[in-house]
Write a protein that holds these residues in place. Structure first.
Motif, short mmCIF file in Angstrom:
data_model
loop_
_atom_site.label_atom_id
_atom_site.label_comp_id
_atom_site.label_asym_id
_atom_site.label_seq_id
_atom_site.Cartn_x
_atom_site.Cartn_y
_atom_site.Cartn_z
N VAL A 1 0.41 5.53 1.02
CA VAL A 1 -0.36 6.72 1.39
C VAL A 1 0.43 7.94 0.93
O VAL A 1 1.64 8.02 1.14
CB VAL A 1 -0.61 6.78 2.91
N VAL B 1 2.92 0.67 6.80
CA VAL B 1 2.57 1.10 5.44
C VAL B 1 3.44 2.30 5.06
O VAL B 1 3.53 3.26 5.82
CB VAL B 1 1.07 1.48 5.36
N LEU C 1 -6.72 1.06 5.05
CA LEU C 1 -5.45 0.37 4.83
C LEU C 1 -5.47 -1.10 5.24
O LEU C 1 -4.58 -1.85 4.86
CB LEU C 1 -4.33 1.10 5.60
N THR C 2 -6.47 -1.51 5.98
CA THR C 2 -6.53 -2.91 6.42
C THR C 2 -7.65 -3.67 5.74
O THR C 2 -7.84 -4.85 6.00
CB THR C 2 -6.68 -3.00 7.95
N HIS D 1 -8.56 9.67 -0.80
CA HIS D 1 -9.19 9.09 0.39
C HIS D 1 -9.97 10.16 1.15
O HIS D 1 -11.10 9.93 1.57
CB HIS D 1 -8.12 8.45 1.28
N ARG E 1 0.85 -1.18 0.00
CA ARG E 1 0.00 0.00 0.00
C ARG E 1 0.89 1.23 0.00
O ARG E 1 2.05 1.16 0.36
CB ARG E 1 -0.88 0.04 1.27
N CYS F 1 0.31 4.80 9.63
CA CYS F 1 1.25 4.09 8.76
C CYS F 1 2.36 3.42 9.57
O CYS F 1 2.79 2.32 9.24
CB CYS F 1 1.81 5.02 7.70
N TRP G 1 4.58 5.80 3.34
CA TRP G 1 3.86 7.02 2.97
C TRP G 1 4.85 8.02 2.41
O TRP G 1 6.06 7.92 2.63
CB TRP G 1 3.05 7.57 4.14
N LEU H 1 -8.84 6.01 8.12
CA LEU H 1 -7.62 5.71 7.39
C LEU H 1 -7.15 4.30 7.71
O LEU H 1 -6.78 3.52 6.82
CB LEU H 1 -6.53 6.73 7.70
N ARG H 2 -7.20 3.93 8.98
CA ARG H 2 -6.78 2.59 9.40
C ARG H 2 -7.64 1.52 8.70
O ARG H 2 -7.13 0.53 8.21
CB ARG H 2 -6.88 2.49 10.91
N VAL I 1 -4.80 7.14 -1.03
CA VAL I 1 -4.45 5.77 -0.67
C VAL I 1 -4.35 5.01 -1.98
O VAL I 1 -5.32 4.93 -2.73
CB VAL I 1 -5.48 5.13 0.27
N ASP I 2 -3.16 4.51 -2.26
CA ASP I 2 -2.89 3.79 -3.51
C ASP I 2 -3.29 4.62 -4.73
O ASP I 2 -3.86 4.11 -5.69
CB ASP I 2 -3.61 2.44 -3.51
#
Length: 95
Positions: free
Chosen positions: A21, A48, A93-94, A79, A19, A43, A50, A89-90, A74-75
């Motif tokens: 950010v 992750v 990313l999960t 976002h 991923r 992150c 960033w 955000l968490r 995000v990617d």
């Protein structure tokens, strides 16, 4: 070559895809500083990577995002902007 143990296969299957950010910001922006703090925490917790980019150094980013700074991608997909919610955000990313 021997097969992986079942335990290793389960762990390997759960590893997240790579991923990224991206924080799009400008100097002197207190909302950007707040966003960076949230991104660093989330992150860092999740491992992750960033990056940050300045709208002052990229005319295309300036034209696209100058009214929404800070912007979080995000990617490569937008976002959020202005305020970054740590829990949201968490989850992004999960997922």
């Amino acid at each position: 070559m021997a097969d992986m143990s079942p335990i290793f296969r389960r762990v390997a299957a759960r590893l997240p895809e790579e991923r990224l950010v991206t924080l799009i910001r400008k100097p002197g922006c207190h909302l950007c500083d707040d966003a960076q703090s949230v991104i660093e925490k989330v992150c860092g917790d999740l491992g992750v990577p960033w990056e940050q980019k300045s709208i002052e150094e990229d005319p295309q980013l300036h034209d696209q995002y100058w009214e929404q700074i800070p912007v979080v991608l995000v990617d490569g997909e937008q976002h959020t902007f202005w305020r970054v919610n740590e829990d949201r955000l968490r989850r992004a990313l999960t997922a």
